[in-house]
Structures are given as C-alpha cells and as structure tokens.
Design an enzyme around this catalytic site. Structure first.
Site, short mmCIF file in Angstrom:
data_model
loop_
_atom_site.label_atom_id
_atom_site.label_comp_id
_atom_site.label_asym_id
_atom_site.label_seq_id
_atom_site.Cartn_x
_atom_site.Cartn_y
_atom_site.Cartn_z
NE ARG A 295 47.23 -6.47 -73.31
CZ ARG A 295 47.34 -7.46 -72.52
NH1 ARG A 295 48.29 -8.37 -73.20
NH2 ARG A 295 46.94 -7.72 -71.56
CB ILE A 350 48.94 -13.01 -63.08
CG1 ILE A 350 47.87 -12.53 -64.18
CG2 ILE A 350 49.74 -12.07 -62.49
CD1 ILE A 350 46.71 -11.87 -63.44
CG ASP A 351 47.03 -15.10 -67.56
OD1 ASP A 351 46.20 -14.59 -66.61
OD2 ASP A 351 46.98 -14.87 -68.72
NE ARG A 499 45.83 -5.72 -65.45
CZ ARG A 499 45.97 -5.60 -66.98
NH1 ARG A 499 45.91 -6.56 -67.69
NH2 ARG A 499 46.18 -4.24 -67.11
#
Length: 573
Positions: A295, A350-351, A499
């Site tokens: 990130r 995946i959200d 995940r």
C-alpha cells in the site's frame, strides 16, 4: 400485420390518415425504447391533434399485444431511441417527409462520441513526442485465425477476432417503469410527456477486445505490471494472462514485474522481476502475488520519472479504488508530459466495491471461502448449550461479502453490514434478538461485516493506502454478548484465509479475460482506462468514473431484501 391495422384505423369512423397510422406504428415500436413514449405522444398530438393521436396510440397498444414485427405495405418507419441536447430521452420517426426543421434539430440518434457515450482517453489525445503516432496492423491472432504456414503474422487477412472501436455496451441495462421501485433512478414517462420528469438516459461504454490496428510496435514495447493494495484471490491469474497475451499474442519480449506496489518503481533496493511465459506458467496455482503487493508509495513524479528512465511504455496496475486513483494520476502525469505511455488498470478487490462493474475478480472466491467459516460457526453453535457462532468477514465500508455469504449459506440468523445502522442494546437491539433466538431455537449464527457498527468501536486515522482504519467490531460484539446474556460464544475471523487462497474456477476465468483485454486496451492506444465486466460483457472504462466513490450495498435494493428474507431478522432500531 401493420397493413391490416392501417386498413382498420382508416375505416373506424375517426378518419385517421397515413400520418396518424405512421405515428401509431411508431408508438408500437417505441414500446421497446425506454423512456420515449411520452415524447412520441407529444409529437403525435402536435401533428394530428390530441383525439386522433390518442386513437392511434390505443391502436398501437393493441397491435403490440398481437404482433412483434412491423412489416407490410404501410409506410415504412423506424423509431430511433435518442437523448436530446438537454439530456432527456426521446424518440424520432424516420420516413415522414413532413418533418419540420425544428423537430429535426431537437433530435439526434445515438452515435459514438455522443452525449451518452462514456469517453475514454487515447494516446492520440495526449501524445506530443517527436516520432509520429501511427496506427499499424495488429499482429494479434489466435490459433484458429493465424495462417497455417510458418512466416510473418498476417492476422488482418485471416483473423476473425477483432473488435470494432464503435462497439458499445449498455452501462445500465434496466429501465425502471416506476419511480416507486427502490432501485429506480428515473421513471419511464408512460403517457404524459412532462419536461420536468426524469426519463431513462442510457450510457454506453466501449466494448473491450483486440483491435485490428495498434499503436505500439511490439518489438519496442517494455511493459510493466504492478500489484497494489491487499491480497486477493486471482492476482497471479491476471499477471499470467497479461504476460501470455503480450508475449504469445503480440510478440512482446520485455515485460517487467514491479515489486511490492508503486514504491517498487523508484525503490533502489527493489529490482524488477523479469516476466515471460515460462516464469508465469503455473503461478495461477499459487495464492497471493508473485510480485508482492504493498500500500502507499504513490509518489507520482518519481514513478513517472522511473517509467521514462526505464523506457517503459505500458503500465498495468492491478488494484482497487486507491490503486486505480494512483493509476489515473500516473496516466495524467504522463499525458501532461506528452509521453507515449499507456496506463491500464485491472480492478482487484474481494470487497466488490468498485463502481460500474458487475463484480470484481476474487469476490466469488471470497464468498465461497467464507462459507467454510460460517459452516464451522454454525456447527459450533448447534453443538453447544446456548451457542452463538459469530463470523467477521472482510469488506471495509461495503457489506457485499457478508450479504452474499449469508444468502449462500442459509444458516445465518442475523447479518450486519456497514450500510445499515443497527442498535446493539435495548429492547429492539441485536442482543435482545440473539436472546430470543437462544430461548426459541437454542443457538444463533451471526455474520458481521468488518466495517459494520464502527460508531461503537471507531478509531482515528488512515492506513498506508488512505483507507480509514477500522475498529474490531467482532471482538467488541462478542464481549457485549457475553456480558448481557448467558451464552457460549464461538468467534471466527477468516480474513487472511479468504485473501490468500487460490481463485476458484469462475474467478480464474474472469481473471484470464480481464488480463487479455488489459493487453488489448494498451496496444489499442488507450490510457487512463480499466477493464471490467459490464452487463455480462467486458468493457473499457474511464478510471475517473470508477473512482468517484465506493460502491455500496443498497439497503433498499432487492438483494439486501433477499438476505433479510433468508435470515428473518428484524430492523434493529
């Protein structure tokens, strides 16, 4: 037939003429054009008067009930669905020689580049280099479309797989007939044309796929692939698909894998990974990302300087909303400098919280893996005296995984998601509902989305990706249960199991399609785009529209109401 209908309306005592009949046929055709019937009525009324127009319309309605084809000796007409310059949907009848000029000016048919066509950026719009940007024949071909003899690729002669730049996909495929529908954004004006009304306005996106002309010489391509954000099932499938398409489909020889997110572009300690067909052959059987993911690190100027210095001219960004915002910024900086760099995103989360898309890759696998956790919680709860199984699922501010997993499992008694506020304590709270479940059926199964109930566990700050930090609603909720009712709580958090797993068959296929089309989009010269499934087709989409906000579960939508029907839970207010 339309001819019989025309004969009947001429002899029914009302004296309908050919113009009225033509309008009646137009009204019949207009039943397939969302939101245009009110406008057609207005045109008919203006031409032949209100009474005769009403007769024509009534006849047209009868006609549409008995036939689906308009073809005969009556005047040939064609009703075009369109959007007027002020944004309203409308209809126009071709074939009437008496059209007035002002009516012609008020209408236009749908066209590529029109008001309802989502524009995407092409290198032609931004490139300012010394070497001219020229389209060249594409070498891409499949086994069934390449020449049988050994030699140079001549796919323009043999290939049958190219997609036209004029192909479009309807973005919103449902026109709601009533504003009362909870999903409706507009209502079709059925009988009365009201200028202040809200007609259905279609939007079109470009169909993805290989183009017959490309804007990069394959031998000059240096492609870079980077994965950003959290892990997700299917990342390696996408990497594999992009590499295979670039190398086998187009003949690209230089492909670099950027390590650990955006910072890998300029981190001196992070050397790119050389990617080719041999390297990626079996990576789809491994979870995670072979490139590593990270990130943050989105220093756009440093990234672009690295891209230029390395001679990279294609950048593929696999990531979610934040990563796509970074990809858009990189594309804009490259455009500002006028360099020939195509930046293409592949939506990863995946959200399932990215706008415009049917779904994102990894979501189906996440829902499938969540079943294992819910099933385990249900068994534990049913096997214990006054047992409560609590499962916390991922999703951040969106509750799609929790909602779909609840629907798929069938044993969940309560599903709590971020989009729907709920009360924990008091006579109408969740704890009282769990108490009632224990008293009546002896056990309970609760599914919590990780972003639900953040008002109870709120924490400050953001993570490295710019996302708001979330408090642990799962642990907090379990403590509240134990403190207020006599129960045996079994808590499961399968976050990292979900995940890091390998994509299931459905997601693996989706990843392959997305990776192929990402390569096609770059070679076609598009930049600042992403690829995704829209109305069951793969499309090229403008990144700015996709990152306007997060996609959330609609509390008034049918899917959430299906989940409520499955659980039987009340409103917790």
């Amino acid at each position: 037939s339309a001819g019989d209908f025309a004969a009947r309306v001429r002899t029914n005592g009302r004296g309908l003429d050919t113009t009225a009949t033509t309008m009646a046929m137009a009204m019949a055709s207009a039943t397939v054009c969302a939101g245009v019937r009110g406008r057609a009525r207005a045109v008919a009324t203006r031409r032949v008067g209100a009474e005769r127009a009403q007769s024509a319309i009534d006849g047209a309605r009868l006609l549409t009930r008995s036939t689906t084809r308009l073809s005969t000796s009556a005047p040939r007409t064609h009703t075009r669905c369109a959007v007027t310059a002020d944004g309203r949907s409308s209809a126009r009848v071709d074939g009437d020689e008496d059209d007035e000029k002002e009516e012609d000016d008020a209408f236009y048919t749908w066209r590529v580049g029109g008001a309802n066509d989502l524009k995407i950026t092409h290198l032609r719009d931004v490139y300012r280099g010394e070497k001219p940007l020229k389209a060249i024949p594409s070498p891409f071909c499949t086994k069934s479309s390449c020449p049988l003899t050994v030699g140079p690729r001549t796919s323009l002669t043999y290939n049958r797989t190219f997609v036209s730049n004029n192909d479009r996909i309807l973005l919103n495929s449902v026109a709601f007939g009533s504003a009362a529908d909870p999903n409706a954004t507009c209502s079709i004006q059925d009988d009365i044309f009201d200028e202040s009304g809200c007609d259905y306005m279609p939007e079109w996106v470009m169909r993805a796929g290989p183009r017959s002309e490309i804007y990069f010489e394959p031998s000059e391509v240096h492609a870079a692939i980077v994965t950003c954000g959290g892990l997700c099932p299917g990342i390696n499938d996408v990497i594999r698909s992009i590499v295979n398409t670039l190398e086998s489909g187009y003949g690209v020889k230089k492909i670099s894998g950027i390590r650990y997110g955006f910072k890998g572009f300029f981190d001196p300690k992070s050397e790119p990974m050389v990617l080719n067909r041999k390297v990626v052959q079996n990576i789809h059987h491994i979870g995670g990302s072979i490139l590593g993911s990270g990130r943050g690190g989105g220093d756009v100027e440093k990234i672009v300087e690295s891209i230029i210095a390395r001679g990279i001219n294609m950048v593929f960004v696999i990531g979610g909303n934040g990563s796509h915002a970074g990809a858009n910024a990189i594309s804009q900086e490259c455009a500002k400098r006028g360099v020939k760099v195509s930046v293409v995103g592949v939506p990863k989360t995946i959200d399932n919280d990215i706008l415009l898309l049917d779904k994102t890759f990894g979501f189906d696998t996440a829902v499938e893996e969540a079943q294992k956790a819910i099933q385990a919680a249900a068994i534990e709860a049913q096997s214990a005296y006054r047992g409560v199984g609590v499962v916390k699922l991922m999703g951040r501010q969106s509750g799609f995984i929790a909602m779909f997993a609840t629907l798929a499992n069938g044993q969940v008694d309560c599903c709590l998601i971020p989009e729907v506020p709920f009360t924990v304590h008091g006579p109408n709270g969740v704890i009282e509902y769990v108490r009632d479940l224990l008293d009546t059926q002896g056990h309970a199964v609760i599914v919590l989305a990780e972003g639900a109930g953040q008002e109870y566990v709120a924490v400050e700050g953001t993570d490295a990706g710019g996302n708001p930090k979330l408090g642990d609603i799962g642990q907090w909720f379990c403590k509240q249960l134990k403190s207020e009712i006599k129960c045996d709580v079994k808590y499961i958090d399968p976050t990292y199991m979900v995940r890091g797993c390998v994509a299931n068959a459905h997601d693996s296929i989706m990843c392959t399609v997305l990776g192929q089309n990402a390569a096609h989009g770059a070679f076609a010269g598009f930049t600042g785009i992403s690829v995704g499934s829209v109305s069951a087709h793969t499309a090229f989409l403008p990144i700015p529209r996709m990152i306007e906000r997060e996609r959330l579960v609609d509390p008034e939508g049918r899917m959430y109401h299906r989940a409520l029907s499955a659980t039987g839970q009340p409103d917790f207010h």
